[in-house]
Design a protein around this motif. Structure first.
Motif, mmCIF file in Angstrom:
data_model
loop_
_atom_site.group_PDB
_atom_site.id
_atom_site.type_symbol
_atom_site.label_atom_id
_atom_site.label_comp_id
_atom_site.label_asym_id
_atom_site.label_seq_id
_atom_site.Cartn_x
_atom_site.Cartn_y
_atom_site.Cartn_z
ATOM 1 N N ASN A 1 0.832 -1.209 0.000
ATOM 2 C CA ASN A 1 0.000 0.000 0.000
ATOM 3 C C ASN A 1 0.866 1.259 0.000
ATOM 4 O OD1 ASN A 1 -2.365 -1.502 0.039
ATOM 5 N ND2 ASN A 1 -2.545 -1.465 2.264
ATOM 6 N N PHE A 2 1.959 1.208 0.742
ATOM 7 C CA PHE A 2 2.884 2.340 0.773
ATOM 8 C C PHE A 2 3.498 2.572 -0.609
ATOM 9 C CE2 PHE A 2 7.338 3.809 1.707
ATOM 10 C CZ PHE A 2 6.981 5.125 1.993
ATOM 11 N N ILE A 3 3.831 1.488 -1.287
ATOM 12 C CA ILE A 3 4.377 1.593 -2.640
ATOM 13 C C ILE A 3 3.377 2.285 -3.569
ATOM 14 C CG2 ILE A 3 5.096 0.249 -4.671
ATOM 15 C CD1 ILE A 3 6.215 -1.834 -2.678
ATOM 16 N N GLU A 4 2.099 1.930 -3.429
ATOM 17 C CA GLU A 4 1.061 2.560 -4.251
ATOM 18 C C GLU A 4 0.961 4.046 -3.958
ATOM 19 O OE1 GLU A 4 -0.556 1.160 -6.786
ATOM 20 O OE2 GLU A 4 0.747 -0.544 -6.379
ATOM 21 N N VAL A 5 1.143 4.428 -2.695
ATOM 22 C CA VAL A 5 1.126 5.853 -2.337
ATOM 23 C C VAL A 5 2.271 6.577 -3.034
ATOM 24 C CG1 VAL A 5 1.442 7.497 -0.443
ATOM 25 C CG2 VAL A 5 -0.015 5.501 -0.117
ATOM 26 N N LEU A 6 3.446 5.961 -3.051
ATOM 27 C CA LEU A 6 4.605 6.587 -3.702
ATOM 28 C C LEU A 6 4.413 6.698 -5.208
ATOM 29 C CD1 LEU A 6 7.597 4.875 -1.834
ATOM 30 C CD2 LEU A 6 6.446 7.032 -1.298
ATOM 31 N N LYS A 7 3.725 5.737 -5.793
ATOM 32 C CA LYS A 7 3.519 5.736 -7.247
ATOM 33 C C LYS A 7 2.435 6.718 -7.682
ATOM 34 C CE LYS A 7 4.868 0.962 -8.350
ATOM 35 N NZ LYS A 7 4.360 -0.336 -8.866
#
Length: 393
Positions: free
Chosen positions: A167-173
């Motif tokens: 989920n954090f990766i999706e926030v960064l993307k």
């Protein structure tokens, strides 16, 4: 060939010494054994020719096996593919599984993808002894991080932590919610700066839930503040709008209501007090009643306008609930006060409006010796007026 090696390793009690994997093997396929020798996969030194039925301890070169996609354990695999997910099929002997079929893979995949995104957002990236490092800069904050991790960290991650990392990766993307991304990154820098340089990435993975919960709380607090300010701006704007509409009710009436004292002065000054019952006086008094009736219609329209505004205010309030309703009531307290004042003023105007013709009529009756009738009419006027002022209808 990989499948044959896996089959041999899976039925053997393997052991590792240095860079060699030892596998007890009952020779049943001479051609396969010869291919191991020809491809330099095994390091056995044969003094006598091998034959079917021999029990041989195969000495596999781990470096050669790794080129085929065979890794003895997760530690050696991570050392080779710490930052890049392999494109070939990988078998890990320690897990007795292909990499992509194992629970280890989902954890490993999440970590690698996280590293890739951290490199994407970093201002600088560089390698030291094959270990990647990043420098992340955000506003007035910066973070130096060594992206080192080992297989034991990968194994220790649970499904919940992996989901949080993803989920954090999706926030960064996601470039559609820059405020959220900036908040998460600011919290990321603050959280990681609490530990020493060399251990930051390791401790981040071990305590990722702590970090993500703090980021979520900070973002939710930001949303509450943002929503509150936006809501308050909307409510205040509406309150001003309704307040202006209420004030316009009396402002629009001023030019018409100024005629009330003018009419009073004109009629009283034109009455013939010598001939009090003259047709001129009767017509003038009747004209006052007609004048008051017409103005009463206008006052009624203004009352209806206030009631209509009041209904709009109540409808607007009903669209809010809970805490928002409290904010609306607070903002509209002045509007409600202004509404009551305007309505009271219209009632006072009504009382004054009808005082003029009734007072004129009572005066004429009094001069015509109908004192009792004049007193009765004035009494009813005063009674109705006092009730109207008290009950506000």
């Amino acid at each position: 060939m990989l499948e044959e090696i896996i089959k041999i390793a899976s039925i053997s009690n393997t052991r590792v010494e240095g860079s060699t994997l030892f596998c007890p093997y009952h020779l049943v396929d001479l051609a396969l054994f010869q291919s191991f020798i020809d491809d330099d996969i095994i390091e056995n030194l044969m003094t006598n020719p091998a034959k079917i039925g021999d029990n041989i301890e195969l000495e596999f070169s781990l470096l050669k096996l790794q080129k085929l996609g065979f890794y003895n354990d997760t530690k050696s695999f991570i050392k080779k593919f710490r930052y890049e997910i392999p494109s070939i099929s990988i078998y890990i002997n320690e897990l007795n599984q292909y990499l992509k079929d194992s629970a280890f893979y989902s954890n490993y995949n999440s970590i690698v993808n996280l590293i890739i995104e951290l490199q994407n957002i970093a201002k600088h990236t560089y390698d030291v002894a094959e270990i990647k490092n990043v420098i992340i800069v955000r506003e007035d904050k910066s973070l130096y991080m060594t992206l080192r991790y080992e297989s034991d960290v990968v194994i220790s991650l649970d499904d919940k932590t992996c989901s949080q990392i993803n989920n954090f990766i999706e926030v960064l993307k996601d470039s559609n919610f820059l405020d959220k991304k900036n908040i998460y990154l600011n919290e990321f820098i603050d959280f990681c700066n609490l530990s020493e340089d060399e251990n930051r990435f390791f401790l981040l993975l071990k305590n990722f839930e702590v970090y993500i919960n703090k980021s979520i709380s900070t973002y939710n607090f930001y949303l509450r503040n943002f929503s509150y300010n936006k809501l308050k701006l909307e409510i205040d704007s509406k309150a001003i709008d309704f307040n202006q509409k209420l004030q316009a009710v009396i402002n629009d009436s001023q030019t018409k209501l100024i005629a009330i004292p003018t009419a009073f002065v004109l009629v009283l000054s034109s009455i013939d007090y010598e001939k009090i019952d003259s047709p001129k006086n009767i017509v003038a008094t009747g004209g006052l009643f007609i004048f008051s009736t017409l103005l009463q219609l206008f006052v009624n329209n203004q009352k209806s306008a206030i009631k209509f505004i009041e209904e709009n205010i109540e409808h607007y309030k009903s669209t809010f609930k809970n805490q928002a309703r409290t904010e609306v009531e607070k903002a509209f307290s002045n509007v409600n006060s202004e509404k009551n004042k305007q309505f009271d003023r219209l009632i006072l105007i009504e009382v004054i409006l009808w005082f003029i013709p009734i007072f004129t009529l009572c005066m004429m009756l009094f001069f015509m010796s109908f004192e009792f009738g004049a007193i009765i009419i004035m009494f009813f006027y005063l009674w109705i007026s006092s009730n109207k002022l008290y009950l506000k209808y």
